[in-house]
Write a protein that holds these residues in place. Structure first.
Motif, PDB file in Angstrom:
ATOM      1  N   LYS A 226       0.845  -1.198   0.000  1.00  0.00           N
ATOM      2  CA  LYS A 226       0.000   0.000   0.000  1.00  0.00           C
ATOM      3  C   LYS A 226       0.882   1.251   0.000  1.00  0.00           C
ATOM      4  CE  LYS A 226      -4.299   0.940   2.514  1.00  0.00           C
ATOM      5  NZ  LYS A 226      -4.734   0.560   3.877  1.00  0.00           N
ATOM      6  N   ARG A 227       1.866   1.226   0.908  1.00  0.00           N
ATOM      7  CA  ARG A 227       2.735   2.386   1.067  1.00  0.00           C
ATOM      8  C   ARG A 227       3.491   2.710  -0.225  1.00  0.00           C
ATOM      9  NH1 ARG A 227       7.259   1.841   5.528  1.00  0.00           N
ATOM     10  NH2 ARG A 227       5.617   0.760   6.659  1.00  0.00           N
ATOM     11  N   GLN A 228       3.942   1.649  -0.906  1.00  0.00           N
ATOM     12  CA  GLN A 228       4.745   1.851  -2.116  1.00  0.00           C
ATOM     13  C   GLN A 228       3.866   1.859  -3.376  1.00  0.00           C
ATOM     14  OE1 GLN A 228       7.865   2.463  -0.021  1.00  0.00           O
ATOM     15  NE2 GLN A 228       8.383   2.117  -2.167  1.00  0.00           N
ATOM     16  N   ASN A 229       2.584   1.690  -3.137  1.00  0.00           N
ATOM     17  CA  ASN A 229       1.643   1.716  -4.257  1.00  0.00           C
ATOM     18  C   ASN A 229       1.951   0.624  -5.284  1.00  0.00           C
ATOM     19  OD1 ASN A 229      -0.613   2.667  -5.397  1.00  0.00           O
ATOM     20  ND2 ASN A 229       0.250   4.600  -6.157  1.00  0.00           N
ATOM     21  N   GLN A 230       2.101  -0.599  -4.804  1.00  0.00           N
ATOM     22  CA  GLN A 230       2.410  -1.720  -5.692  1.00  0.00           C
ATOM     23  C   GLN A 230       1.422  -2.860  -5.469  1.00  0.00           C
ATOM     24  OE1 GLN A 230       4.570  -1.641  -8.039  1.00  0.00           O
ATOM     25  NE2 GLN A 230       6.279  -0.276  -7.467  1.00  0.00           N
ATOM     26  N   GLN A 231       1.313  -3.735  -6.490  1.00  0.00           N
ATOM     27  CA  GLN A 231       0.393  -4.867  -6.417  1.00  0.00           C
ATOM     28  C   GLN A 231       1.034  -6.076  -5.744  1.00  0.00           C
ATOM     29  OE1 GLN A 231      -2.872  -4.944  -7.562  1.00  0.00           O
ATOM     30  NE2 GLN A 231      -2.515  -2.736  -7.706  1.00  0.00           N
ATOM     31  N   HIS A 232       2.367  -6.176  -5.867  1.00  0.00           N
ATOM     32  CA  HIS A 232       3.052  -7.355  -5.361  1.00  0.00           C
ATOM     33  C   HIS A 232       4.248  -6.962  -4.511  1.00  0.00           C
ATOM     34  CE1 HIS A 232       0.665  -9.951  -7.894  1.00  0.00           C
ATOM     35  NE2 HIS A 232       0.904  -9.130  -8.912  1.00  0.00           N
ATOM     36  N   LEU A 233       4.541  -7.824  -3.560  1.00  0.00           N
ATOM     37  CA  LEU A 233       5.696  -7.572  -2.697  1.00  0.00           C
ATOM     38  C   LEU A 233       6.975  -7.514  -3.527  1.00  0.00           C
ATOM     39  CD1 LEU A 233       6.515  -7.184   0.246  1.00  0.00           C
ATOM     40  CD2 LEU A 233       6.843  -9.649   0.437  1.00  0.00           C
ATOM     41  N   GLU A 234       7.009  -8.349  -4.563  1.00  0.00           N
ATOM     42  CA  GLU A 234       8.199  -8.377  -5.414  1.00  0.00           C
ATOM     43  C   GLU A 234       8.487  -7.008  -6.036  1.00  0.00           C
ATOM     44  OE1 GLU A 234       9.447 -12.012  -7.326  1.00  0.00           O
ATOM     45  OE2 GLU A 234       9.014 -11.065  -9.245  1.00  0.00           O
ATOM     46  N   ASP A 235       7.409  -6.295  -6.424  1.00  0.00           N
ATOM     47  CA  ASP A 235       7.604  -4.974  -7.016  1.00  0.00           C
ATOM     48  C   ASP A 235       8.066  -3.962  -5.967  1.00  0.00           C
ATOM     49  OD1 ASP A 235       6.826  -5.868  -9.557  1.00  0.00           O
ATOM     50  OD2 ASP A 235       4.719  -5.773  -8.943  1.00  0.00           O
ATOM     51  N   VAL A 236       7.549  -4.110  -4.745  1.00  0.00           N
ATOM     52  CA  VAL A 236       8.008  -3.259  -3.645  1.00  0.00           C
ATOM     53  C   VAL A 236       9.507  -3.460  -3.471  1.00  0.00           C
ATOM     54  CG1 VAL A 236       7.856  -2.864  -1.141  1.00  0.00           C
ATOM     55  CG2 VAL A 236       5.796  -3.422  -2.448  1.00  0.00           C
ATOM     56  N   PHE A 237       9.882  -4.734  -3.440  1.00  0.00           N
ATOM     57  CA  PHE A 237      11.272  -5.136  -3.247  1.00  0.00           C
ATOM     58  C   PHE A 237      12.169  -4.513  -4.321  1.00  0.00           C
ATOM     59  CE2 PHE A 237      14.813  -8.066  -3.918  1.00  0.00           C
ATOM     60  CZ  PHE A 237      15.204  -8.420  -2.635  1.00  0.00           C
TER      61      PHE A 237
END
Ligand SMILES: Nc1ncnc2c1ncn2[C@@H]1O[C@H](COP(=O)(O)OP(=O)(O)OP(=O)(O)O)[C@@H](O)[C@H]1O
Ligand SMILES: [Mg+2]
Lengths: 246, 252
Positions: A226-237
């Motif tokens: 949510k914070r990074q505005n991404q759909q997947h943890l991998e994209d946050v990473f």
């Protein structure tokens, strides 16, 4: 306030000329299913190995249930079951079953009881028909199963798995996750590292992402996405690691 | 205590399972020494310290086997565990650093005493030698094997390769033992340049002499070697435990 199961406090580790951990502070609460994430060389193994007594911190502290993991290692080691990243087995003259029985012995478990526990674990991890085999006769995945059995045999309250699913086939991966979910339900603390981020996203209550020995973020996978505005943890990473390297 | 005993048992099983390489060779070697030096050459040397040469050799040969085997067991076992990585199992267990060191050292003591006993039995084929005080002899043998097992522990931690252990054995221990009165008494080499002074300053000479006296039940003459061995043993033991506590070559 509750005492964290694992608490890294301003941990720093310098190997000769490599700084592996820089002022790492991180608390893992009792009963949490926690993922320690980061690219190769981020410092995951280094931080976990300070708990196991294999790495001496250059600065800072590690507390296990509030006990100093360096000074009170005899107490803290009893609380922790550790599956190392590298395959480490006392393989020269012991067979699979004996390896487990001796390992239990180091944790103070009497021989009879150790044999029963070894039998149970070998059945559970599908190694029963290999119980009299030498380590050299096991496949890579079977060795990992044995490593896992070693980590679990003294029924630790805190289970630490350093890349348990590396080199594991689908069946073993599912088995490991199923077992860990069961332990999680029993209230045990689980800390693991993995490069399979979709699994971390699905299983972990909270994750921390570290890079170059520094903590980048920590939180539940949902929070971070949510914070990074991404759909997947991998994209946050990927986003965080990219930002960190510039 | 269970943890300590488990590791001790592991150390003993490790060499017992490998008896063909650990226990048989030293026994055969000593039998050969007895055959060649004792039976073949001995009679030409006459009596030494009031006994036939072949009898004189027995305590020295037993001592040599005890020193070598109690040294080699911890050295190889420890280095093997470092090399294979399974030392991590011990370091991450609730065993204390001194428990680990002592269990490994005790494994070396057992190997030293087993080989020493077998060697003694082997010498009986060639010479009659009766031990007058078994208790004194055994006590002395245990102290010697403790000292050299502790030294083996230190070397097993210190060495960076397998060769290191062989090097210490061949270039330090063997020369000291062989120049320490296993095959000759101080009287026999009196006046011989190089050999006599080397033998005189060599602490092993007094350890060997003491052991010979201990086997013969002569407490007074055994005392000096006994005390010397205890002193040496204490130094090695303290050093070995300190190295373990510091995680020397064990932790990064
Ligand atoms: N024994 C060691 N001596 C010197 N440097 C080391 C040692 N162990 C690790 N390092 C260095 O410390 C850094 C962190 O390594 P670490 O093994 O903790 O990373 P990691 O996050 O576990 O990586 P991976 O995902 O590849 O397992 C790396 O730069 C590594 O090269
Ligand atoms: Mg790692």
């Amino acid at each position: 306030m509750k005492i964290p199961a694992v608490s890294f406090q301003s941990l720093e580790k310098v190997y000769r000329n490599v700084t592996a951990l820089k002022d790492l502070s991180l608390d893992i609460q009792e009963g949490e299913f926690f993922g320690l994430l980061g690219p190769n060389g981020a410092g995951k193994t280094t931080s976990l190995n300070t708990i196991a007594g294999l790495v001496k911190p250059t600065k800072g502290k590690v507390l296990i249930d509030g006990l100093d993991a360096i000074r009170q290692y005899r107490e803290t080691h009893r609380l922790v079951g550790m599956m190392f990243q590298d395959i480490i087995l006392d393989s020269r003259f012991l067979n699979v079953h004996e390896i487990l029985v001796y390992h239990a012995g180091y944790f103070g478990i009497p021989r009879r009881r150790a044999q029963e526990l070894a039998n149970e674990l070998l059945k559970r991890l599908d190694l029963w028909n290999k119980r009299t085999a030498r380590v050299q006769e096991l496949s890579g995945g079977m060795k990992r199963r044995l490593m896992l059995a070693k980590a679990l045999i003294h029924d630790p309250a805190i289970i630490i798995l350093d890349e348990p699913t590396a080199g594991a086939d689908v069946e073993l991966r599912l088995l490991i996750w199923k077992m860990m979910e069961e332990f999680h339900e029993q209230g045990k603390t689980i800390v693991l590292t993995t490069h399979y981020l979709e699994e971390a996203e699905r299983l972990c209550d909270r994750v921390a992402i570290i890079d170059q020995g520094k903590l980048l973020v920590e939180g539940s996978p949902e929070e971070l996405m949510k914070r990074q505005n991404q759909q997947h943890l991998e994209d946050v990473f990927l986003q965080l690691i990219r930002d960190d390297s510039v | 205590m269970i943890g300590f005993l488990t590791l001790f048992k592991r150390e003993v099983i490790r060499f017992l399972k490998d008896a063909l390489d650990t226990i048989v060779p030293p026994t055969v070697e000593v039998a050969l020494y007895m055959l060649i030096f004792g039976l073949a050459l001995g009679p030409r040397l006459g009596n030494i310290e009031g006994m036939p040469y072949i009898q004189f050799m027995v305590p020295g040969l037993i001592l040599m086997s005890i020193i070598r085997n109690s040294f080699l067991n911890p050295a190889y076992s420890l280095f093997q565990s470092r090399w294979d990585g399974n030392i991590a199992d011990l370091l991450s267990s609730p065993l204390s650093a001194s428990q680990i060191a002592l269990a490994i050292i005790l494994g070396g003591v057992v190997r030293g005493i087993i080989v020493g006993t077998l060697v003694f039995v082997a010498t009986l084929i060639f010479a009659s030698f009766s031990i007058s005080s078994l208790l004194l002899a055994l006590g002395y043998a245990i102290v010697v094997s403790m000292a050299f097992a502790a030294l083996g522990c230190i070397v097993g931690l210190w060495t960076k390769g397998w060769e290191g252990i062989g090097t210490v054995n061949s270039f330090v221990l063997d020369p000291l033992v062989l120049l320490g009165g296993v095959f000759y008494s101080l009287d026999m080499v009196s006046g011989i340049p190089f050999i006599e002074p080397l033998t005189k300053i060599n602490p092993f000479t007094y350890i060997t002499e003491g052991f010979r006296s201990a086997l013969l039940g002569n407490i007074e003459t055994a005392m000096f070697g006994f005390v010397l061995t205890i002193g040496l043993g204490m130094i090695f033991l303290v050093l070995a435990i300190m190295l373990f506590r510091n995680g020397y070559h064990l932790k990064s």
